[in-house]
Design a protein around this motif. Structure first.
Motif, short mmCIF file in Angstrom:
data_model
loop_
_atom_site.label_atom_id
_atom_site.label_comp_id
_atom_site.label_asym_id
_atom_site.label_seq_id
_atom_site.Cartn_x
_atom_site.Cartn_y
_atom_site.Cartn_z
N UNK A 236 12.08 -11.06 -2.09
CA UNK A 236 12.65 -11.71 -0.91
C UNK A 236 11.55 -12.44 -0.14
N UNK A 237 11.92 -13.55 0.51
CA UNK A 237 10.94 -14.40 1.20
C UNK A 237 11.43 -14.83 2.56
N UNK A 238 10.58 -14.64 3.57
CA UNK A 238 10.76 -15.27 4.88
C UNK A 238 9.56 -16.18 5.10
N UNK A 239 9.81 -17.47 5.30
CA UNK A 239 8.73 -18.45 5.45
C UNK A 239 9.16 -19.47 6.49
N UNK A 240 8.94 -19.13 7.75
CA UNK A 240 9.42 -19.96 8.86
C UNK A 240 8.26 -20.71 9.52
N UNK A 241 8.58 -21.86 10.08
CA UNK A 241 7.60 -22.65 10.83
C UNK A 241 7.91 -22.66 12.32
N UNK A 242 8.85 -21.83 12.75
CA UNK A 242 9.35 -21.92 14.12
C UNK A 242 8.40 -21.32 15.14
N UNK A 243 7.53 -20.40 14.72
CA UNK A 243 6.61 -19.76 15.66
C UNK A 243 7.15 -18.48 16.22
N UNK A 249 15.79 -9.82 6.56
CA UNK A 249 16.41 -9.67 5.24
C UNK A 249 16.54 -8.18 4.95
N UNK A 250 17.77 -7.74 4.72
CA UNK A 250 18.02 -6.33 4.46
C UNK A 250 18.25 -6.07 2.99
N UNK A 251 17.16 -5.92 2.24
CA UNK A 251 17.20 -5.59 0.82
C UNK A 251 17.74 -6.76 -0.01
N UNK A 252 18.24 -6.43 -1.21
CA UNK A 252 18.70 -7.46 -2.12
C UNK A 252 17.57 -8.04 -2.95
N UNK A 253 17.88 -9.15 -3.65
CA UNK A 253 16.93 -9.76 -4.57
C UNK A 253 16.92 -11.27 -4.41
N UNK A 254 15.70 -11.82 -4.33
CA UNK A 254 15.50 -13.27 -4.36
C UNK A 254 16.23 -13.99 -3.24
N UNK A 255 16.25 -13.39 -2.07
CA UNK A 255 16.82 -14.02 -0.88
C UNK A 255 15.72 -14.75 -0.11
N UNK A 256 16.09 -15.88 0.54
CA UNK A 256 15.09 -16.71 1.22
C UNK A 256 15.60 -17.17 2.58
N UNK A 257 14.74 -17.02 3.59
CA UNK A 257 14.95 -17.67 4.88
C UNK A 257 13.73 -18.54 5.13
N UNK A 258 13.95 -19.85 5.34
CA UNK A 258 12.81 -20.75 5.46
C UNK A 258 13.11 -21.88 6.43
N UNK A 259 12.10 -22.73 6.66
CA UNK A 259 12.25 -23.87 7.55
C UNK A 259 11.98 -23.49 9.00
N UNK A 260 12.35 -24.37 9.90
CA UNK A 260 12.18 -24.15 11.34
C UNK A 260 13.34 -23.31 11.86
N UNK A 261 13.36 -22.05 11.43
CA UNK A 261 14.54 -21.21 11.60
C UNK A 261 14.25 -20.04 12.52
N UNK A 262 15.24 -19.71 13.39
CA UNK A 262 15.10 -18.55 14.27
C UNK A 262 16.41 -17.76 14.28
#
Length: 333
Positions: A236-243, A249-262
């Motif tokens: 799983x990946x969290x890759x945010x630019x929001x600061x 992310x609560x478990x699972x496989x290959x989930x992604x949260x990215x971008x300027x996201x809050x």
């Protein structure tokens, strides 16, 4: 002053004593020093220093330092430091008030108020008030008020007020007030107040302050994903630019949260992607399309009466009371 020689013991230093043993030496620069016994122990340039016993232990150019016993332990160019026992342990390079209690081939160099309790081939370098409890091949460098408790091959570099509880091959670099409790090959790099609770191959880096990975395998929190959490799961990946992200992310496989996201989340499932603010996914193979939206594959709403099962915040009239077509935007009534 003429040296005192008996059983191969040589005492030259003023007001110094060798109480017993054989082939022990206190040189002329080591005043007020003591060797209690043992074999081939030496104090050279070690004012007010002591070796109680053991074999081939040495205090060199060190003031008010102490070796209790053991084999081939050395204190050199240090002050107020001690080695309790063990073998081939070293305190060196202007270390002050530092201690190795036992173990083998441990080293403290250029450190103050630091300790190694035991273990094998552990090292504390250029650190202040830091501790390695035990284990093998653990390294602490340039880190103040930090701890590696146990484990194998763990590394803590340029970090303060940080801890590695144990495990194998875990690393903390350039961070503060952070912790890896255990697991293997987990890493934290940069930021402050970061936690990894076990697992394997998990990573938090750069500026993801106050973030947590709670176990799992190969999970990552990257970028400026502050105050974010991954609980277990894999890849799983969290890759945010929001600061200021507050992502989950609560478990699972290959989930992604990215971008300027809050303020977004993925609750389990596989292969989900969120790239919008205040958006949430429950399920698998879903991609967010807009802000302020929750996505599910199927939704079952249960309640005591029909009128309270589902409440709409704004008024809405369905296309017909028997609408079961399932068109986007419609309601099955």
């Amino acid at each position: 002053i003429a040296p005192t020689i008996a059983y191969g013991n040589i005492v030259v230093g003023n007001y110094s004593t060798i109480a017993g043993g054989k082939n022990n030496t206190i040189d002329n620069l080591s005043a007020y020093s003591l060797i209690g016994g043992g074999l081939s122990n030496t104090i050279t340039g070690g004012t007010k220093s002591s070796i109680v016993g053991g074999y081939r232990n040495s205090v060199v150019d060190s003031t008010e330092s102490f070796i209790g016993g053991g084999l081939s332990n050395t204190i050199t160019d240090s002050r107020y430091s001690n080695i309790g026992a063990g073998s081939d342990n070293i305190i060196t390079t202007t270390s002050t008030q530092s201690s190795i209690l036992g173990g083998k081939e441990n080293i403290i160099s250029a450190s103050t108020w630091s300790s190694i309790v035991g273990g094998n081939a552990n090292s504390v370098v250029d650190s202040v008030n830091s501790i390695i409890g035990g284990g093998r091949g653990n390294t602490m460098k340039g880190s103040d008020r930090s701890i590696i408790a146990v484990g194998v091959g763990n590394t803590l570099t340029d970090s303060s007020y940080s801890n590695i509880g144990g495990g194998v091959g875990n690393t903390l670099t350039d961070t503060s007030h952070s912790i890896i409790t255990g697991g293997q090959y987990n890493s934290i790099s940069g930021g402050t107040g970061i936690t990894i609770i076990g697992g394997a191959g998990n990573e938090i880096n750069i500026s993801s302050d106050d973030s947590i990975i709670g176990g799992g395998n190969s999970n990552q929190i990257l970028g400026s994903s502050k105050s974010s959490v991954i609980v277990a799961g894999s890849s799983n990946l969290i890759d945010s630019t929001s600061g200021v992200s507050r992502l989950f992310i609560g478990a699972g496989y290959n989930n992604t949260i990215s971008g300027n996201t809050t303020n977004s989340s993925i609750i389990g499932g596989d292969n989900n992607v969120v790239g919008h603010n205040n958006s949430h996914i429950i399920g698998s193979n879903i991609i967010s399309l807009s802000d302020d939206t929750t996505y599910v594959q199927n939704l079952h709403v249960g309640g005591t009466t029909g009128s309270t099962q589902l409440t709409l915040v704004e008024s809405f009239t369905p296309s017909s009371s028997g609408d079961t077509s399932g068109n986007i935007g419609s309601v099955a009534w």
